[in-house]
Design a protein around this motif. Structure first.
Motif, PDB file in Angstrom:
ATOM      1  N   THR A  40       0.804  -1.229   0.000  1.00  0.00           N
ATOM      2  CA  THR A  40       0.000   0.000   0.000  1.00  0.00           C
ATOM      3  C   THR A  40       0.834   1.275   0.000  1.00  0.00           C
ATOM      4  N   GLU A  41       2.039   1.234   0.529  1.00  0.00           N
ATOM      5  CA  GLU A  41       2.785   2.493   0.663  1.00  0.00           C
ATOM      6  C   GLU A  41       2.760   3.233  -0.682  1.00  0.00           C
ATOM      7  N   LEU A  42       2.660   4.550  -0.585  1.00  0.00           N
ATOM      8  CA  LEU A  42       2.235   5.317  -1.764  1.00  0.00           C
ATOM      9  C   LEU A  42       3.235   5.377  -2.919  1.00  0.00           C
ATOM     10  N   ASP A  43       4.470   4.958  -2.677  1.00  0.00           N
ATOM     11  CA  ASP A  43       5.371   4.852  -3.837  1.00  0.00           C
ATOM     12  C   ASP A  43       4.999   3.641  -4.697  1.00  0.00           C
ATOM     13  N   HIS A  44       4.159   2.753  -4.146  1.00  0.00           N
ATOM     14  CA  HIS A  44       3.717   1.566  -4.894  1.00  0.00           C
ATOM     15  C   HIS A  44       2.272   1.685  -5.361  1.00  0.00           C
ATOM     16  N   SER A  45       1.469   2.391  -4.572  1.00  0.00           N
ATOM     17  CA  SER A  45       0.030   2.408  -4.897  1.00  0.00           C
ATOM     18  C   SER A  45      -0.508   3.811  -5.174  1.00  0.00           C
ATOM     19  N   VAL A  97       7.230  -7.064   6.298  1.00  0.00           N
ATOM     20  CA  VAL A  97       8.440  -6.847   5.502  1.00  0.00           C
ATOM     21  C   VAL A  97       8.019  -5.973   4.319  1.00  0.00           C
ATOM     22  N   HIS A  98       7.729  -4.741   4.588  1.00  0.00           N
ATOM     23  CA  HIS A  98       7.945  -4.044   5.829  1.00  0.00           C
ATOM     24  C   HIS A  98       6.696  -3.365   6.387  1.00  0.00           C
ATOM     25  N   TRP A  99       5.535  -3.576   5.749  1.00  0.00           N
ATOM     26  CA  TRP A  99       4.267  -3.092   6.292  1.00  0.00           C
ATOM     27  C   TRP A  99       3.377  -4.308   6.549  1.00  0.00           C
ATOM     28  N   SER A 149       7.978  -6.382  -4.598  1.00  0.00           N
ATOM     29  CA  SER A 149       7.560  -5.118  -3.980  1.00  0.00           C
ATOM     30  C   SER A 149       8.781  -4.346  -3.459  1.00  0.00           C
ATOM     31  N   ASP A 150       8.890  -4.172  -2.137  1.00  0.00           N
ATOM     32  CA  ASP A 150      10.053  -3.470  -1.592  1.00  0.00           C
ATOM     33  C   ASP A 150      11.271  -4.390  -1.436  1.00  0.00           C
ATOM     34  N   GLY A 151      10.997  -5.680  -1.262  1.00  0.00           N
ATOM     35  CA  GLY A 151      12.076  -6.635  -0.993  1.00  0.00           C
ATOM     36  C   GLY A 151      13.101  -6.633  -2.120  1.00  0.00           C
TER      37      GLY A 151
HETATM   38 FE1  FEO Z   1       7.306   0.491   1.455  1.00  0.00          FE
HETATM   39 FE2  FEO Z   1       8.795   1.265  -1.528  1.00  0.00          FE
HETATM   40  O1  FEO Z   1       7.714   1.507  -0.049  1.00  0.00           O
END
Ligand code: FEO
Length: 355
Positions: free
Chosen positions: A40-45, A105-107, A124-126
């Motif tokens: 969900t973090e806004l750099d992704h959604s 990892v991490h939300w 995703s972030d991983g």
């Molecule tokens: Fe958890 Fe790339 O943002």
């Protein structure tokens, strides 16, 4: 792209037009059948609502159960969120997507999507980086990508290290074969995906080198003089020592160095009975990221009250750093005997590191 066309994740809201333009070069966005939101973090959604408006509000957006909660809190438009179970599979034609929850990892909402037939992990972030260049793959950047991956890990994922180790164990246990890892930001790992997975295990274990960081600020150069002598003492013992003047280094670069340092030595003058503000900043940031297996030490100059060293030590203890030498402080300006003490202080820490 298969019988169904799937889009995995979006970009920051301000880049929605660019995303839609890029998709349109490949396929008419209206032909996208399903969207997967791994995080969900806004750099992704951030572009999700704009994108769904363009491709069709009623198209399903697959997400984790926690993702349903967090996406609903970010987007008030009526979107067709469809939560998936951990391990659930979905056919899009010749290809199958499966979902792997990676909670915290991490939300809480984080998940990976795995494309079975092509053995691609959309992570995703991983395994990501805060890196934007013309390159799309690790082999196009070469070894220079690793410091970016390390910096990303140190600043975003370090505190979740125990969960990452469990996740790697789980993925290994599942026998998931991976030919390529595609994070949402940074380059994709296609040359040797095992290399970044191995690095994550190493970083998560917080394996340290024979290395010390000296973080300090100074008002009238007294604390700086102490820092230089401590550095010389550490260096004399063969330690790779890096003095970092806090007004020259960004906290994210500092944490990248902390990740594999064995000792973190912190110096502050006393200001108004407390720490110099830059020290309060880095200590707050560092504490949140939970570095482990470190030796800690404190030093600093003062005029009349001299609380800073004790405050630093308290913070080091709170972070479970091992304090092998009580902190040292010098009133006003160090004289040669004080500088000798600083040098010896550095040597003692150095011996413990090389031990
Ligand atoms: Fe958890 Fe790339 O943002």
């Amino acid at each position: 792209m298969d019988e169904k066309i799937a889009l995995i994740d979006t970009v920051k809201g301000e880049f929605a037009d660019e995303l839609i333009y890029n998709i349109a070069k490949v396929v008419d966005p209206k032909k996208i059948d399903i969207v997967i939101s791994n995080h969900t973090e806004l750099d992704h959604s951030g572009s999700l609502a704009r994108l769904m408006h363009r491709i069709g509000q009623d198209k399903p957006v697959y997400c984790s159960k926690m993702g349903l909660k967090s996406l609903s809190r970010h987007f008030r438009q009526k979107l067709n969120f469809q939560p998936v179970e951990n391990g659930q599979e979905m056919s899009i034609g010749q290809r199958t997507l499966s979902f792997l929850e990676t909670r915290m990892v991490h939300w809480p909402d984080s998940m990976f999507t795995y494309l079975k037939e092509q053995r691609i992990l959309f992570s995703s972030d991983g395994f990501g980086q805060h890196y934007a260049g013309h390159e799309k793959f690790d082999d196009e950047v070469g070894e220079a990508i690793m410091p970016h991956a390390k910096k990303y890990f140190a600043n975003i994922l370090m505190l979740y290290a125990p969960l990452i180790l469990k996740l790697v164990e789980k993925v290994t246990g599942m026998g998931l074969e991976i030919d390529m890892i595609c994070p949402d930001h940074g380059v994709c790992w296609r040359k040797d995906p095992a290399k970044i997975i191995d690095a994550y295990v190493r970083w998560s274990n917080q394996e340290s080198k024979e290395k010390a960081i000296i973080l300090y600020d100074t008002m009238w150069h007294s604390t700086e003089m102490m820092a230089n002598q401590i550095a010389a003492g550490l260096s004399a013992e063969g330690v790779d020592v890096r003095p970092m003047y806090l007004r020259k280094w960004h906290r994210s670069d500092i944490m990248t160095e902390v990740l594999d340092a064995k000792a973190v030595v912190i110096g502050s003058p006393t200001l108004n009975n407390g720490l110099f503000p830059t020290l309060a900043d880095i200590l707050t940031y560092m504490k949140g990221l939970k570095p482990k297996n470190k030796i800690g030490a404190a030093f600093g100059s003062y005029g009349w009250s001299g609380e800073a060293v004790k405050i630093i030590e308290k913070e080091l203890i709170a972070m479970k750093f091992e304090i092998i030498e009580p902190g040292i402080r010098v009133q006003y300006v160090p004289e040669s005997e004080h500088l000798d003490t600083c040098y010896a202080f550095g040597q003692k820490i150095g011996k413990a590191i090389m031990g």
